[in-house]
Design a protein around this motif. Structure first.
Motif, PDB file in Angstrom:
ATOM      1  N   HIS A   1      10.603  -3.775  -3.908  1.00 16.94           N
ATOM      2  CA  HIS A   1      12.213  -2.680  -3.953  1.00 16.94           C
ATOM      3  C   HIS A   1      11.524  -1.413  -3.392  1.00 16.94           C
ATOM      4  N   ALA A   2      10.927  -1.073  -2.662  1.00 19.22           N
ATOM      5  CA  ALA A   2      10.063   0.202  -2.862  1.00 19.22           C
ATOM      6  C   ALA A   2      10.637   0.776  -1.886  1.00 19.22           C
ATOM      7  N   GLY A   3      11.392   2.376  -2.392  1.00 15.18           N
ATOM      8  CA  GLY A   3      12.435   3.763  -1.788  1.00 15.18           C
ATOM      9  C   GLY A   3      13.614   3.051  -2.245  1.00 15.18           C
TER      10      GLY A   3
ATOM     11  N   LYS B   1      12.000   4.505  -8.958  1.00 18.11           N
ATOM     12  CA  LYS B   1      11.652   3.918  -7.533  1.00 18.11           C
ATOM     13  C   LYS B   1       9.663   4.243  -7.763  1.00 18.11           C
ATOM     14  N   LEU B   2       9.259   3.558  -6.673  1.00 18.76           N
ATOM     15  CA  LEU B   2       8.806   4.294  -6.039  1.00 18.76           C
ATOM     16  C   LEU B   2       8.397   4.358  -4.818  1.00 18.76           C
ATOM     17  N   GLN B   3       7.892   5.350  -4.678  1.00 21.83           N
ATOM     18  CA  GLN B   3       7.779   5.920  -2.812  1.00 21.83           C
ATOM     19  C   GLN B   3       7.123   5.307  -1.576  1.00 21.83           C
ATOM     20  N   PRO B   4       7.794   5.034  -0.955  1.00 24.46           N
ATOM     21  CA  PRO B   4       7.217   3.682   0.301  1.00 24.46           C
ATOM     22  C   PRO B   4       6.432   5.321   1.075  1.00 24.46           C
TER      23      PRO B   4
ATOM     24  N   THR C   1       0.712  -0.926   0.140  1.00 27.73           N
ATOM     25  CA  THR C   1       0.087  -0.250  -0.233  1.00 27.73           C
ATOM     26  C   THR C   1       1.144   1.605  -0.185  1.00 27.73           C
ATOM     27  N   PHE C   2       0.288   2.316  -0.656  1.00 25.94           N
ATOM     28  CA  PHE C   2       1.092   3.646  -0.748  1.00 25.94           C
ATOM     29  C   PHE C   2       0.033   4.612  -0.955  1.00 25.94           C
ATOM     30  N   GLY C   3      -0.058   4.936  -0.025  1.00 29.57           N
ATOM     31  CA  GLY C   3      -1.273   5.720  -0.204  1.00 29.57           C
ATOM     32  C   GLY C   3      -2.591   5.344  -0.392  1.00 29.57           C
ATOM     33  N   GLU C   4      -3.402   6.146  -1.732  1.00 26.70           N
ATOM     34  CA  GLU C   4      -4.383   5.563  -2.457  1.00 26.70           C
ATOM     35  C   GLU C   4      -3.796   4.319  -3.502  1.00 26.70           C
ATOM     36  N   LEU C   5      -2.892   4.469  -3.370  1.00 24.79           N
ATOM     37  CA  LEU C   5      -2.377   3.276  -3.719  1.00 24.79           C
ATOM     38  C   LEU C   5      -2.062   1.582  -3.390  1.00 24.79           C
ATOM     39  N   ALA C   6      -2.665   0.733  -4.313  1.00 23.08           N
ATOM     40  CA  ALA C   6      -2.637  -0.558  -3.390  1.00 23.08           C
ATOM     41  C   ALA C   6      -1.994  -1.470  -4.490  1.00 23.08           C
TER      42      ALA C   6
ATOM     43  N   ARG D   1       3.700  11.428  -7.910  1.00 17.46           N
ATOM     44  CA  ARG D   1       3.849  11.102  -5.947  1.00 17.46           C
ATOM     45  C   ARG D   1       3.908  10.120  -5.949  1.00 17.46           C
ATOM     46  N   HIS D   2       4.299   8.778  -6.862  1.00 15.48           N
ATOM     47  CA  HIS D   2       4.485   7.125  -5.780  1.00 15.48           C
ATOM     48  C   HIS D   2       5.679   6.790  -6.923  1.00 15.48           C
ATOM     49  N   LEU D   3       5.013   6.664  -8.445  1.00 17.01           N
ATOM     50  CA  LEU D   3       6.297   6.285  -9.303  1.00 17.01           C
ATOM     51  C   LEU D   3       7.256   7.555  -9.855  1.00 17.01           C
TER      52      LEU D   3
END
Length: 224
Positions: free
Chosen positions: A166-168, A221-224, A130-135, A210-212
């Motif tokens: 590999h988030a972050g 990277k995908l933001q944690p 889960t990344f905020g509203e993204l799951a 905000r995410h990718l």
């Protein structure tokens, strides 16, 4: 035995491809037009579809878009056109890979096998990220944004899962080509266009993700 549908209007090239792929161990079938190929795929789905861009009637771009309306089968474009705008258009239409003619049979077979392996690869051993509203739920092959399902292709889903796992951490384009596409060497435009497609689907503002996110000179990277 993996099955391949070859949509190619040139009879000589189509027959040559079918014979070569049969020798490489594929169950290969052909169609001379996009319309014939789409009909065949609906009736007898292949594991991988290979499409030429310059087709009579519906062209290759429209053929891919039509496929994507109801099918997430891996799609490889095999075309003599090598302009960046054609590559980008094909990938944005929903293709998973793009190969310029002529190509050695061994390389073509390796790319088709890599596409097929991605279909069979099991999901990572986690239930969800889960990344905020993204799951992202690899166990259910599901992506949601704000609780609403997001339609992604198999390649987009694998790319998202790789980044989520590999988030972050920054993953270079070559690392992503290797881990998602299975290519030791490949065209980095594959990564860039698929990242762009994902942003259109999972970001509220794709121009300011905000995410990718992009890390200049390094990768994504995908933001944690």
């Amino acid at each position: 035995m993996a099955s391949v549908l070859v949509i190619e209007d040139d009879d000589r090239i189509r027959l040559s491809l079918l014979l070569a792929l049969d020798e490489e161990g594929f169950d290969a079938n052909g169609a001379g037009t996009a319309e014939e190929g789409l009909h065949r795929q609906r009736r007898h789905p292949a594991d991988v579809v290979m499409v030429d861009l310059m087709l009579p009637g519906l062209d290759g771009f429209e053929c891919i878009r039509e496929l994507r309306r109801s099918d997430d089968v891996p799609v490889l474009v095999l075309s003599a056109r090598d302009a960046t705008q054609d590559v980008v258009r094909a990938l944005e239409a929903g293709a998973d890979d793009y190969v310029v003619k002529p190509v050695p049979t061994e390389e073509l077979a390796a790319r088709l096998r890599a596409l097929q392996r991605r279909v069979r690869t099991p999901a990572p051993p986690v239930s969800s990220w889960t990344f905020g509203e993204l799951a992202v739920r690899p166990d259910a092959a599901e992506v949601t944004l704000g609780g609403e399902p997001v339609a992604v292709t198999r390649t987009e889903f694998r790319l998202l899962c790789e980044l989520a796992e590999h988030a972050g951490r920054v993953l270079s384009r070559q690392q992503l080509l290797q881990r998602v596409w299975g290519y030791d060497v490949g065209d980095e435009r594959l990564v860039d266009v698929h990242v762009g497609r994902l942003r259109q689907k999972i970001e509220l503002d794709p121009r300011n993700p905000r995410h990718l996110v992009t890390v200049r000179g390094m990768g994504y990277k995908l933001q944690p």
